[in-house]
Design a protein around this motif. Sequence first.
Motif, short mmCIF file in Angstrom:
data_model
loop_
_atom_site.label_atom_id
_atom_site.label_comp_id
_atom_site.label_asym_id
_atom_site.label_seq_id
_atom_site.Cartn_x
_atom_site.Cartn_y
_atom_site.Cartn_z
N THR A 8 -3.65 3.62 -0.17
CA THR A 8 -2.26 3.27 0.13
C THR A 8 -1.34 3.97 -0.84
OG1 THR A 8 -2.36 1.30 -1.29
CG2 THR A 8 -2.89 1.02 1.06
N GLY A 60 3.80 4.79 2.86
CA GLY A 60 3.70 6.11 3.45
C GLY A 60 2.67 6.16 4.56
N THR A 61 2.79 7.18 5.41
CA THR A 61 1.86 7.40 6.51
C THR A 61 1.07 8.67 6.24
OG1 THR A 61 3.41 6.40 8.06
CG2 THR A 61 1.66 7.76 9.00
N VAL A 62 -0.26 8.60 6.38
CA VAL A 62 -1.10 9.78 6.17
C VAL A 62 -0.89 10.77 7.32
CG1 VAL A 62 -3.45 10.64 5.94
CG2 VAL A 62 -2.82 8.47 4.88
N CYS A 81 0.03 4.38 -6.04
CA CYS A 81 -1.11 4.74 -5.20
C CYS A 81 -2.31 3.89 -5.60
CB CYS A 81 -1.45 6.23 -5.36
SG CYS A 81 -2.88 6.74 -4.36
N PHE A 84 0.89 12.24 2.40
CA PHE A 84 1.65 11.12 2.95
C PHE A 84 3.08 11.55 3.26
CE2 PHE A 84 -1.75 8.97 0.75
CZ PHE A 84 -1.95 7.78 1.43
N TYR A 124 7.45 14.08 1.18
CA TYR A 124 6.01 14.29 1.34
C TYR A 124 5.35 14.26 -0.03
CZ TYR A 124 6.88 15.67 6.16
OH TYR A 124 7.25 15.68 7.49
#
Length: 277
Positions: free
Chosen positions: A68, A76-78, A108, A93, A52
């Motif tokens: 992103t 990564g996924t928010v 990022c 993320f 994370y």
Amino acid sequence: MKKNTLLLALSVILLVSCSKKTETSTDSTPKKIERILIAPEYLLPLKSTDIYIGIRYFKDYTAKDEVTLTLNNQSGTVVSEQVAILVGTNLLFKLPAINQPGEYKINCTVKNNQNFLAAEQTLRIVNDFNINSVWNSLDKTYSASFTAYANRFKTTGFTLVPIGTSSPTQVRFGSYFTNIAFLADYVDKSFIPGLLGAYTLKFNGNQLQEIEILNGEPINDQNFNVTDFYKGLTDVYGNSISQANTSSGKVTIFKSGVYTLTITETPALIKTSITKS
């Protein structure tokens, strides 16, 4: 009749023209993006576990951006987002686990419809949290490269905790606690086995010389159990090799290979110093 139709058409044209001018004017207002902070949950993440990473950046507008984050070129996924102009836009993320220890790049990028800002950070993945793995992964350059770390809530959301150097030779390296009453809302975080607490790293030049851990403050935290603390150490490192009462408090020493763990206990606090022989 034709005259009225012409006037109506002109009115429509003027209305559309005014609308387009207003839209263009709003869209051309400069949008400033500043200061991307990259804040991992663990500053030395464990291999084969989900990672994370919190992001904070600052802007002077309210429109949504395209953000992103990649680690080792994996996106990564928010999982959480908090938007506030004055205190920054915060996103958490979740990234897939990395199964091989080593150094990996975090990248990022924040984009709006005018410009973008990018930031990069190196993250070291470790095999385990044993003293030797942690010690050999820390130098001042790497440790001082972080400005914050992330704490996740058990429900949803997260906070970014600022960190940094406490002196030219010391770096605060995060806090790791489980089952602490005043931190009950947060996901538990453990680090070196048997040694929960707030970590400070001490360096000679770029080389690590000591890990100091504030384990607890019994006089202020009634939930801190001194007996359980020592039992946890004994379970991991075996029996202590010495114990003495000194002017600084009760001093108990454990050994783990080439590492010496010196525990100093007073009614106000318990702290551990790890050194390497």
